[in-house]
Each structure stands twice: as structure tokens, then as C-alpha cells.
Design a protein around this motif. Structure first.
Motif, mmCIF file in Angstrom:
data_model
loop_
_atom_site.group_PDB
_atom_site.id
_atom_site.type_symbol
_atom_site.label_atom_id
_atom_site.label_comp_id
_atom_site.label_asym_id
_atom_site.label_seq_id
_atom_site.Cartn_x
_atom_site.Cartn_y
_atom_site.Cartn_z
ATOM 1 N N SER A 172 1.286 -0.942 -0.208
ATOM 2 C CA SER A 172 0.225 -0.084 -0.360
ATOM 3 C C SER A 172 0.880 1.297 -0.064
ATOM 4 C CB SER A 172 -1.033 -0.181 1.078
ATOM 5 O OG SER A 172 -0.561 0.171 2.819
ATOM 6 N N ARG A 173 0.161 2.458 -0.375
ATOM 7 C CA ARG A 173 1.101 3.423 0.021
ATOM 8 C C ARG A 173 -0.141 5.126 -0.260
ATOM 9 N NH1 ARG A 173 4.003 5.686 -5.229
ATOM 10 N NH2 ARG A 173 1.737 6.365 -6.629
ATOM 11 N N PHE A 174 -0.269 5.485 0.886
ATOM 12 C CA PHE A 174 -0.801 6.799 0.916
ATOM 13 C C PHE A 174 -0.300 7.998 0.286
ATOM 14 C CE2 PHE A 174 -3.161 10.271 3.178
ATOM 15 C CZ PHE A 174 -4.415 9.997 2.850
ATOM 16 N N GLN A 175 -1.012 8.767 -0.242
ATOM 17 C CA GLN A 175 -0.111 10.190 -0.563
ATOM 18 C C GLN A 175 -0.761 11.198 -0.564
ATOM 19 O OE1 GLN A 175 1.579 9.165 -4.541
ATOM 20 N NE2 GLN A 175 3.359 9.587 -3.731
ATOM 21 N N THR A 176 -0.249 12.697 -0.575
ATOM 22 C CA THR A 176 -0.973 14.007 -0.269
ATOM 23 C C THR A 176 -1.002 14.893 -1.071
ATOM 24 O OG1 THR A 176 -2.086 13.532 1.964
ATOM 25 C CG2 THR A 176 -1.937 15.651 1.360
ATOM 26 N N ILE A 177 -1.608 14.557 -2.674
ATOM 27 C CA ILE A 177 -0.788 15.272 -3.646
ATOM 28 C C ILE A 177 -1.216 17.071 -3.317
ATOM 29 C CG2 ILE A 177 -0.246 15.161 -6.509
ATOM 30 C CD1 ILE A 177 -0.200 11.933 -5.448
ATOM 31 N N THR A 178 -0.371 17.874 -3.719
ATOM 32 C CA THR A 178 -0.749 19.097 -3.798
ATOM 33 C C THR A 178 -0.414 19.358 -5.668
ATOM 34 O OG1 THR A 178 0.543 19.931 -1.579
ATOM 35 C CG2 THR A 178 0.023 21.127 -3.415
ATOM 36 N N ILE A 179 -1.333 19.687 -5.635
ATOM 37 C CA ILE A 179 -1.590 20.136 -6.870
ATOM 38 C C ILE A 179 -1.785 21.860 -7.792
ATOM 39 C CG2 ILE A 179 -3.147 19.336 -9.452
ATOM 40 C CD1 ILE A 179 -3.558 16.907 -7.693
ATOM 41 N N LEU A 180 -0.846 21.817 -8.520
ATOM 42 C CA LEU A 180 -1.427 23.350 -8.850
ATOM 43 C C LEU A 180 -1.811 24.164 -9.862
ATOM 44 C CD1 LEU A 180 2.648 24.367 -8.883
ATOM 45 C CD2 LEU A 180 1.359 24.390 -6.739
ATOM 46 N N PRO A 181 -2.170 25.382 -9.832
ATOM 47 C CA PRO A 181 -3.638 25.408 -11.239
ATOM 48 C C PRO A 181 -2.464 24.655 -12.596
ATOM 49 C CG PRO A 181 -3.451 27.331 -9.728
ATOM 50 C CD PRO A 181 -2.464 26.303 -9.448
ATOM 51 N N MET A 182 -3.432 24.210 -13.026
ATOM 52 C CA MET A 182 -2.975 24.021 -14.619
ATOM 53 C C MET A 182 -1.909 24.926 -15.361
ATOM 54 S SD MET A 182 -2.955 21.062 -16.375
ATOM 55 C CE MET A 182 -4.448 20.519 -15.769
ATOM 56 N N GLU A 183 -2.207 26.190 -15.674
ATOM 57 C CA GLU A 183 -1.380 26.558 -15.619
ATOM 58 C C GLU A 183 0.179 26.922 -15.799
ATOM 59 O OE1 GLU A 183 -0.606 29.952 -18.501
ATOM 60 O OE2 GLU A 183 -2.380 28.586 -18.198
ATOM 61 N N GLN A 184 -0.052 26.552 -14.806
ATOM 62 C CA GLN A 184 1.368 26.878 -14.003
ATOM 63 C C GLN A 184 2.330 25.382 -14.137
ATOM 64 O OE1 GLN A 184 2.235 27.997 -9.605
ATOM 65 N NE2 GLN A 184 0.212 29.117 -9.796
ATOM 66 N N TYR A 185 1.224 24.630 -15.467
ATOM 67 C CA TYR A 185 2.749 23.462 -15.402
ATOM 68 C C TYR A 185 2.696 23.397 -16.669
ATOM 69 C CZ TYR A 185 0.879 20.613 -11.412
ATOM 70 O OH TYR A 185 0.623 20.776 -9.567
ATOM 71 N N LYS A 186 2.584 24.915 -17.669
ATOM 72 C CA LYS A 186 2.725 25.080 -19.103
ATOM 73 C C LYS A 186 3.992 24.707 -18.776
ATOM 74 C CE LYS A 186 1.481 28.149 -22.829
ATOM 75 N NZ LYS A 186 0.606 29.097 -22.722
ATOM 76 N N GLU A 187 5.156 25.619 -18.403
ATOM 77 C CA GLU A 187 6.763 25.808 -19.095
ATOM 78 C C GLU A 187 6.998 24.329 -18.997
ATOM 79 O OE1 GLU A 187 10.139 28.598 -17.408
ATOM 80 O OE2 GLU A 187 8.636 29.082 -16.996
#
Length: 259
Positions: free
Chosen positions: A139-154
Motif C-alpha cells: 500500500s501507499r497513501f499520498q497527499t499530493i499538492t496540485i497546482l493550477p494547470m497553467e503553472q505546469y505549462k512551462e
């Protein structure tokens, strides 16, 4: 469920958020009574989320079932209950309850999976020679912080333009486990930008050039190339498998009717 969430929060991809994700395999159990059928129920903070199929105990009992849960609330514990499978009326009878395993979420939180044998707590103490039944869970439990999609563009543009250099630099210095994780991320990113096929072609040709005359080693080593091919097959093959099996199932149950 994802469609319902997007209906409630249509601007989801443009907001910073935390996603709680649990991936868990109920693999096998040992030291249970033979010639009986057993199944497991998976509870998260005492709420039932899933159930395995029933399997008969021969030597060890093997389920090998995989569960994934996304967008979970914060969790404190994971509990797996084991039951003997009998008639429906008696399924919840106390005599059919084998025991449970309780896993604190904090003990399986992180980047790496935790796989181990857990002793099963039974209603009555075990008086046999063995230490009692146990179950193997990964097993693996994760809390993943996801940024607004625009910030992944670069970042997506960098990966799309420089994946060859990125792989050549990282290949010699990362472990096999990290290669698998990297390959999974690259395949998904490049599939979304339309460059997954180019990425795989470049990696494959690089692998061929590297092996040279030692063609027996091609695609048999733990490289980013082999891991990427595996991940791509999972990504695109899953839908094909569902379509193919679904069509076969429809054909099996489509009977002609006489007028």
C-alpha cells in the motif's frame, strides 16, 4: 465520480488543491484453515470501500487484487477484515469472522510502497503452533499538492522539447524503482502533449544504438526505455482491452430470436 466532482467544481483544474490518493494490493494470506473460501473487506476510517472476490484456501490463499482511491478525505487508518465465505444469510455471522488488520495511514504515507506481512488480530487467541494467520498487503497513501494547470505549462514545454537529454542525464544515476516512476510521468505528460510516440521511438532507437551487436540485451534491461514501453502499453492498451472484451461479452449474450 470524477464527472460529478467537475459538475460541482467546474473550475477544478484552475485551483490549487490537495488530492489524497490510496493505492493498495491485497495479495495473499497464510495459516488460515484449509478447504475454506475467504474474502476481505477494505474499510477506510471504518467505512466500507471495497471487497475482494472469494478464494479457496489450498496452501496459501492468493487474491492479488488492486484497489485505487482518489479524492479521499484525510484518513487515519486502513482496515482489512477477513471473512469465511458461506451462505448469504450467515455471511455476517460472528462464527464466520476471521479477524482484521489495522494499518495506520501514517505508516504507509510517502513516495514508496510498503509491502509486508501483517498479523491478523482474531476474536479468540490462537492456540496452535503457528503464530496465527497473516496477510500480505502492499500500500501507499499520498497527499499530493496540485497546482493550477497553467503553472505546469512551462514544465510541459521543457519536457516535450528536452526529453532525450533528460533521460540520458538521469539514466545512469537513478534506481530501477525511480526509472519506473520517471517513465510513468514522462509517458503521461508526452501523451497529453501529443509527443508520446516520438518519445518512444527516440528511446527505442537510442536503446538499439547502445546495445549494438549485443542484441540479446535489447529491451531486457531495466532502462527508462523498457519502463516507458511498459507504461505506454498499459496506458493505451487498457481501453483496447476493455473494448475487445466488451465486444466479446456482447457477442456471447446476443442471442437471435425467432420471429
Amino acid at each position: 465520480m470524477e464527472n460529478l466532482r467537475r459538475t460541482v467544481q467546474p473550475n477544478k483544474d484552475n485551483c490549487r488543491r490537495a488530492e489524497n490518493v490510496l493505492r493498495l494490493w491485497i495479495i495473499e494470506a497464510k495459516d488460515l484453515a484449509p478447504k475454506k473460501k475467504y474474502f476481505c473487506e477494505l474499510c477506510l476510517d471504518d467505512t466500507l470501500f471495497a471487497r475482494t472476490t472469494s478464494k479457496t484456501k489450498a496452501d496459501n490463499i492468493f487474491w492479488g487484487e488492486h484497489f485505487e482511491f482518489y479524492s479521499l478525505p484525510p484518513l487515519h487508518s486502513i482496515t482489512v477484515h477477513i471473512y469465511k465465505d458461506v451462505e448469504k444469510k450467515k455471511k455476517k455471522d460472528k462464527n464466520n469472522y476471521v479477524g482484521l488488520v489495522n494499518i495506520p495511514t501514517a505508516s504507509v504515507t510517502g513516495r514508496q510502497f510498503v509491502e509486508k506481512w501483517y498479523p491478523v488480530s482474531t476474536p479468540t487467541p490462537n492456540k496452535g503452533k503457528t503464530g496465527g494467520p497473516s496477510i500480505r498487503i502492499k500500500s501507499r497513501f499520498q497527499t499530493i499538492t496540485i497546482l493550477p494547470m497553467e503553472q505546469y505549462k512551462e514544465f510541459a514545454e521543457f519536457v516535450t522539447s528536452n526529453y532525450t537529454m533528460l533521460c540520458s542525464v538521469l539514466e545512469p544515476v537513478i534506481s530501477v524503482r525511480n526509472k519506473e516512476e520517471l517513465a510513468c510521468a514522462l509517458v503521461h505528460i508526452l501523451q497529453s502533449t501529443g509527443r508520446a510516440k516520438d518519445f518512444l521511438t527516440d528511446l527505442v532507437m537510442s536503446e538499439v544504438d547502445r546495445c549494438g551487436e549485443h542484441d540479446v540485451l535489447i529491451f531486457r534491461e531495466n532502462t527508462i526505455a523498457t519502463k516507458s514501453i511498459e507504461e505506454y502499453l498499459k496506458l493505451v492498451g487498457q481501453q483496447y482491452l476493455h473494448d475487445a472484451l466488451g465486444m466479446e461479452e456482447k457477442n456471447m449474450f446476443s442471442f437471435p430470436f425467432d420471429s
